[in-house]
Design a protein around this motif. Structure first.
Motif, PDB file in Angstrom:
ATOM      1  N   VAL A 207    -128.343  -3.289  24.869  1.00 19.17           N
ATOM      2  CA  VAL A 207    -127.490  -4.145  25.700  1.00 19.17           C
ATOM      3  C   VAL A 207    -126.864  -5.254  24.863  1.00 19.17           C
ATOM      4  N   LYS A 208    -127.645  -5.828  23.961  1.00 22.96           N
ATOM      5  CA  LYS A 208    -127.132  -6.882  23.082  1.00 22.96           C
ATOM      6  C   LYS A 208    -125.938  -6.379  22.277  1.00 22.96           C
ATOM      7  N   LYS A 209    -126.069  -5.192  21.700  1.00 21.85           N
ATOM      8  CA  LYS A 209    -125.000  -4.638  20.874  1.00 21.85           C
ATOM      9  C   LYS A 209    -123.769  -4.290  21.705  1.00 21.85           C
ATOM     10  N   CYS A 210    -123.989  -3.857  22.927  1.00 21.71           N
ATOM     11  CA  CYS A 210    -122.887  -3.432  23.781  1.00 21.71           C
ATOM     12  C   CYS A 210    -122.159  -4.609  24.429  1.00 21.71           C
ATOM     13  N   CYS A 211    -122.919  -5.557  24.949  1.00 18.77           N
ATOM     14  CA  CYS A 211    -122.339  -6.579  25.829  1.00 18.77           C
ATOM     15  C   CYS A 211    -122.473  -8.009  25.327  1.00 18.77           C
ATOM     16  N   LEU A 212    -123.445  -8.283  24.457  1.00 21.14           N
ATOM     17  CA  LEU A 212    -123.767  -9.668  24.106  1.00 21.14           C
ATOM     18  C   LEU A 212    -123.730  -9.908  22.601  1.00 21.14           C
ATOM     19  N   TYR A 213    -122.948  -9.118  21.881  1.00 17.17           N
ATOM     20  CA  TYR A 213    -122.941  -9.189  20.421  1.00 17.17           C
ATOM     21  C   TYR A 213    -122.465 -10.533  19.887  1.00 17.17           C
ATOM     22  N   ASP A 214    -121.686 -11.271  20.685  1.00 13.89           N
ATOM     23  CA  ASP A 214    -121.154 -12.552  20.227  1.00 13.89           C
ATOM     24  C   ASP A 214    -121.915 -13.740  20.815  1.00 13.89           C
ATOM     25  N   ARG A 215    -123.103 -13.471  21.360  1.00 12.83           N
ATOM     26  CA  ARG A 215    -123.881 -14.540  21.985  1.00 12.83           C
ATOM     27  C   ARG A 215    -125.261 -14.622  21.347  1.00 12.83           C
ATOM     28  N   PRO A 216    -125.820 -15.826  21.259  1.00 11.25           N
ATOM     29  CA  PRO A 216    -127.161 -15.973  20.682  1.00 11.25           C
ATOM     30  C   PRO A 216    -128.225 -15.448  21.637  1.00 11.25           C
ATOM     31  N   GLY A 217    -129.404 -15.208  21.089  1.00 11.70           N
ATOM     32  CA  GLY A 217    -130.511 -14.756  21.926  1.00 11.70           C
ATOM     33  C   GLY A 217    -130.525 -13.249  22.064  1.00 11.70           C
ATOM     34  N   LEU A 218    -131.704 -12.706  22.298  1.00 14.06           N
ATOM     35  CA  LEU A 218    -131.841 -11.263  22.471  1.00 14.06           C
ATOM     36  C   LEU A 218    -132.662 -10.952  23.709  1.00 14.06           C
ATOM     37  N   PHE A 219    -133.942 -11.245  23.663  1.00 15.55           N
ATOM     38  CA  PHE A 219    -134.835 -10.814  24.726  1.00 15.55           C
ATOM     39  C   PHE A 219    -134.654 -11.597  26.022  1.00 15.55           C
ATOM     40  N   THR A 220    -134.238 -12.863  25.938  1.00 16.11           N
ATOM     41  CA  THR A 220    -134.090 -13.661  27.155  1.00 16.11           C
ATOM     42  C   THR A 220    -132.715 -13.514  27.787  1.00 16.11           C
TER      43      THR A 220
END
Length: 268
Positions: A207-220
């Motif tokens: 999900v991080k790679k798909c949707c949140l690649y430009d945002r900090p944080g991973l698990f939260t």
């Protein structure tokens, strides 16, 4: 479209095949004693998997081995890596990405050899197709863990992640998921705790790679709201991201690994 494989070097390898991958992936390239590329063809996407152990063995014979897969820009990039482990991981990811692009579905809208394709990271580290230019640019995601490198391509934003299941992940449980997420994973997996934690980790990475690649944080940044079993060894996770946004992730158990992938409509 024909998959054009460089054949100017001896590609035989003594690494044994991993039968755990055969139930999910198919379409081996070359024979059983050569570099193996496995594929999973989904609805509008392709995932390719490469054995890093095979790549490392082939690289150890000759520094020029396998480099026909790389463009001139990529050859300069791989030359920056000082350690064979890192260079073989990076190369495996590029081979997987190019194999997926050339697999079919007209991702590149033309016929190309791997050396004519350039895949490098953007400012966020995301793998991007730099060359050739396509009217409709395919998107890429790359991951590696343990013995395997994997890549996904589609015309949507996408994320793929592979994680080796290891007992030491238990020490990171509080960071990977909430109590509710860990409990949900345990209820659908029925295996040791590390399987559930690895499932959560791989899903959130995808999900991080798909949707949140430009945002900090991973698990939260990703909240898993539901996990349901699609069939033995296969799960679908419903996630909440960025407030009220929703994302679905597919996860499959492959021997000692969890493979997760997802995609969403690309907003140009």
């Amino acid at each position: 479209m024909t998959l054009i494989i460089p054949t100017s070097y001896d590609m035989t390898t003594t690494c044994p095949q991993d039968k755990n991958m055969d139930g999910f992936f198919s379409g081996r390239v070359m024979g059983k004693d050569t570099l193996t590329i496995r594929f999973y063809d989904g609805a509008g996407f392709c995932i390719a998997l490469v054995d890093i152990a095979q790549v490392r063995e082939l690289l150890s014979r000759d520094n020029g081995l396998l480099l026909d897969w790389l463009s001139e820009e990529e050859k300069k990039h791989i030359g920056k890596y000082r350690f064979p482990k890192r260079s073989s991981e990076w190369l495996s990811g590029r081979i997987a990405a190019k194999a997926a692009l050339l697999r079919g579905r007209n991702f590149l809208q033309g016929n190309y050899s791997p050396g004519e394709i350039t895949v490098l990271g953007d400012d966020h580290g995301r793998p991007m197709l730099m060359r050739p230019y396509c009217v409709r640019m395919p998107q890429l995601s790359i991951s590696h863990s343990g013995r395997y490198g994997v890549a996904m391509t589609t015309f949507q934003d996408c994320g793929v992640d592979i994680q080796k299941i290891e007992s030491r992940i238990a020490k990171l449980g509080d960071h990977i998921g909430t109590e509710q997420e860990i409990r949900m994973a345990a209820q659908v997996l029925f295996g040791p705790p590390e399987e559930g934690l690895t499932l959560l980790w791989a899903a959130k990475e995808a999900v991080k790679k798909c949707c949140l690649y430009d945002r900090p944080g991973l698990f939260t940044a990703t909240v898993i709201e539901r996990i349901f079993r699609k069939r033995p060894g296969r799960w679908v996770l419903n996630c909440r991201i960025a407030g009220d946004s929703r994302q679905e992730v597919q996860v499959t158990l492959l021997g000692g690994y969890m493979l997760a992938w997802c995609g969403r409509v690309h907003n140009a």
